[in-house]
Design a protein around this motif. Sequence first.
Motif, PDB file in Angstrom:
ATOM      1  N   THR A 325       0.817  -1.219   0.000  1.00  0.00           N
ATOM      2  CA  THR A 325       0.000   0.000   0.000  1.00  0.00           C
ATOM      3  C   THR A 325       0.847   1.264   0.000  1.00  0.00           C
ATOM      4  OG1 THR A 325      -0.235  -0.285   2.393  1.00  0.00           O
ATOM      5  CG2 THR A 325      -2.083  -0.977   1.016  1.00  0.00           C
ATOM      6  N   PRO A 361      -4.866  -5.635   1.494  1.00  0.00           N
ATOM      7  CA  PRO A 361      -5.165  -4.228   1.798  1.00  0.00           C
ATOM      8  C   PRO A 361      -6.659  -3.932   1.969  1.00  0.00           C
ATOM      9  CG  PRO A 361      -3.576  -4.379   0.013  1.00  0.00           C
ATOM     10  CD  PRO A 361      -4.111  -5.753   0.231  1.00  0.00           C
ATOM     11  N   LEU A 362      -7.512  -4.829   1.472  1.00  0.00           N
ATOM     12  CA  LEU A 362      -8.949  -4.600   1.593  1.00  0.00           C
ATOM     13  C   LEU A 362      -9.476  -4.919   2.983  1.00  0.00           C
ATOM     14  CD1 LEU A 362     -10.180  -6.130  -1.784  1.00  0.00           C
ATOM     15  CD2 LEU A 362      -9.896  -3.712  -1.242  1.00  0.00           C
ATOM     16  N   SER A 372      -5.884   0.691   7.926  1.00  0.00           N
ATOM     17  CA  SER A 372      -7.233   1.243   8.078  1.00  0.00           C
ATOM     18  C   SER A 372      -7.269   2.714   7.712  1.00  0.00           C
ATOM     19  CB  SER A 372      -7.718   1.040   9.518  1.00  0.00           C
ATOM     20  OG  SER A 372      -8.997   1.614   9.701  1.00  0.00           O
ATOM     21  N   ARG A 375      -7.113   3.134   3.954  1.00  0.00           N
ATOM     22  CA  ARG A 375      -8.435   2.887   3.366  1.00  0.00           C
ATOM     23  C   ARG A 375      -9.363   4.077   3.604  1.00  0.00           C
ATOM     24  NH1 ARG A 375      -7.510  -2.546   5.302  1.00  0.00           N
ATOM     25  NH2 ARG A 375      -8.660  -2.107   7.209  1.00  0.00           N
ATOM     26  N   ARG A 376      -9.311   4.624   4.819  1.00  0.00           N
ATOM     27  CA  ARG A 376     -10.144   5.789   5.134  1.00  0.00           C
ATOM     28  C   ARG A 376      -9.829   6.956   4.194  1.00  0.00           C
ATOM     29  NH1 ARG A 376     -12.243   8.049  10.030  1.00  0.00           N
ATOM     30  NH2 ARG A 376     -11.142   6.493  11.285  1.00  0.00           N
ATOM     31  N   ILE A 379     -11.331   6.277   0.681  1.00  0.00           N
ATOM     32  CA  ILE A 379     -12.797   6.360   0.642  1.00  0.00           C
ATOM     33  C   ILE A 379     -13.289   7.779   0.891  1.00  0.00           C
ATOM     34  CG2 ILE A 379     -14.936   5.558   1.693  1.00  0.00           C
ATOM     35  CD1 ILE A 379     -13.494   3.463   0.000  1.00  0.00           C
ATOM     36  N   LEU A 384     -11.827   6.019  -4.929  1.00  0.00           N
ATOM     37  CA  LEU A 384     -12.059   4.662  -5.399  1.00  0.00           C
ATOM     38  C   LEU A 384     -13.214   4.613  -6.387  1.00  0.00           C
ATOM     39  CD1 LEU A 384     -11.369   1.634  -5.195  1.00  0.00           C
ATOM     40  CD2 LEU A 384     -13.054   1.489  -3.353  1.00  0.00           C
ATOM     41  N   SER A 404      -7.386  -2.990  -8.507  1.00  0.00           N
ATOM     42  CA  SER A 404      -8.294  -1.927  -8.063  1.00  0.00           C
ATOM     43  C   SER A 404      -7.961  -0.661  -8.811  1.00  0.00           C
ATOM     44  CB  SER A 404      -8.126  -1.674  -6.563  1.00  0.00           C
ATOM     45  OG  SER A 404      -6.825  -1.270  -6.242  1.00  0.00           O
ATOM     46  N   CYS A 406      -8.348   3.403  -8.837  1.00  0.00           N
ATOM     47  CA  CYS A 406      -8.670   4.501  -7.922  1.00  0.00           C
ATOM     48  C   CYS A 406      -8.746   5.816  -8.678  1.00  0.00           C
ATOM     49  CB  CYS A 406      -7.608   4.622  -6.822  1.00  0.00           C
ATOM     50  SG  CYS A 406      -7.385   3.126  -5.853  1.00  0.00           S
TER      51      CYS A 406
END
Length: 406
Positions: A325, A361-362, A372, A375-376, A379, A384, A404, A406
């Motif tokens: 990541t 990573p998901l 986390s 990811r935050r 999003i 994404l 993925s 983005c």
Amino acid sequence: MSQLRNHAAFIWSIAETLRGPYKRSEYGHVILPFTLMRRLDQAMEDTKDAVVAEAKRRRDQGIENVEPLLRRVAGRMFFNSSPLRFSQLPADPRHIATNLAAYIDGYSEHAGAVFANFDFERQIQRLEEHDLLHAVVSKMCEVDLAPERVSNLEMGYTFEELIRRFAESSNDEAGEHFTPREVVRLMVNLLLAGDEEALAGSAPIRTVYDCACGTGGMLSEAEAHIRSINPRATVHLFGQEVNPQSYAICLADMLIRGQDPSHVVRANTLTSDAHRGEHFHYGIANPPFGRDWKGEYPTVKKEFDAEGSEGRFAPGLPGKDDGQTLFLLQLLSKMKPAIDQSGDLLPDGGSRVAIVHNGSPLFSGGPGSGLSEIRRHVIENDLLETIVALPEQLFYNTASRRTSGC
């Protein structure tokens, strides 16, 4: 495709002549640079005589830095000013090692760097010691890799097939060196979907960046796709790669494509951002996954603490057992801003990123952990667009991965 497989099969048969003095895991150190040399030799044949004549004339005039002048005569970013041709080397078996070294000395700076990254001088000495050099060069001269008969895209396929064979023969992880072309096409299609109008102008300019570019397959596929939409488009490719042999293949490909070779840098992306302060229209990568980054941690952590919210890793740092990541954050840091400070849309703003990950990573990392928080960030900043699950065993010697965008 059958012709490409025939090329790869014949070149592989040359590798088999190394059996004995060389381990199978070492074949690529010899055959890949020789394949590149044959390709470059045929690519510059049309201006070879003019370059040699100009080099002699300019040096007779006492001009030391002749490279810019010779690039102009060559009409491309690389040349070889040696009077020798690669195809002529087998004619003098007794002096083939000396002549080959002199031939390599005639390359322009970046072309010479291709072979330096293979530590090729040592391979020449080793082949000569085992009386293999003449046989290998003679066989390579039988391979026709002229650009008018083997396109850059086809050449990329050939290299991928060779790398796959070398990796399998040595129980290496071929998936670390390149991405299956079907996956690259999917990623590029996702990357460019919806941009057809922006690419339809009279002379659009687009930049593409890969922070773990390997042999350059993703960059070349992106360029080809953009040009298929608009042949008048100008595409600038940028990359960074830590593996010296993968970098060398990518560098050769960029030279043949007419790209600026200085845009591709050999360095560790995590510890050294070779394109600091730059932003690109498109970012694409298949970074290493499931690999620890403990060796890079002190440098990354120092940068993270020093640059804070302005740094490329600002959203957070993952656990030291898997740094994939961090490459995602690298790509996100290279995205062009979509709006200015007043909230108005920028005419050339905004970017897209496509990256390959496994499932970790998901789902990994509890609330408040580095994963986390990454990811935050993705999003909450509406970065994404889609996640595409890929079939298992699609990558060589690897388990399932996911792409993925983005």
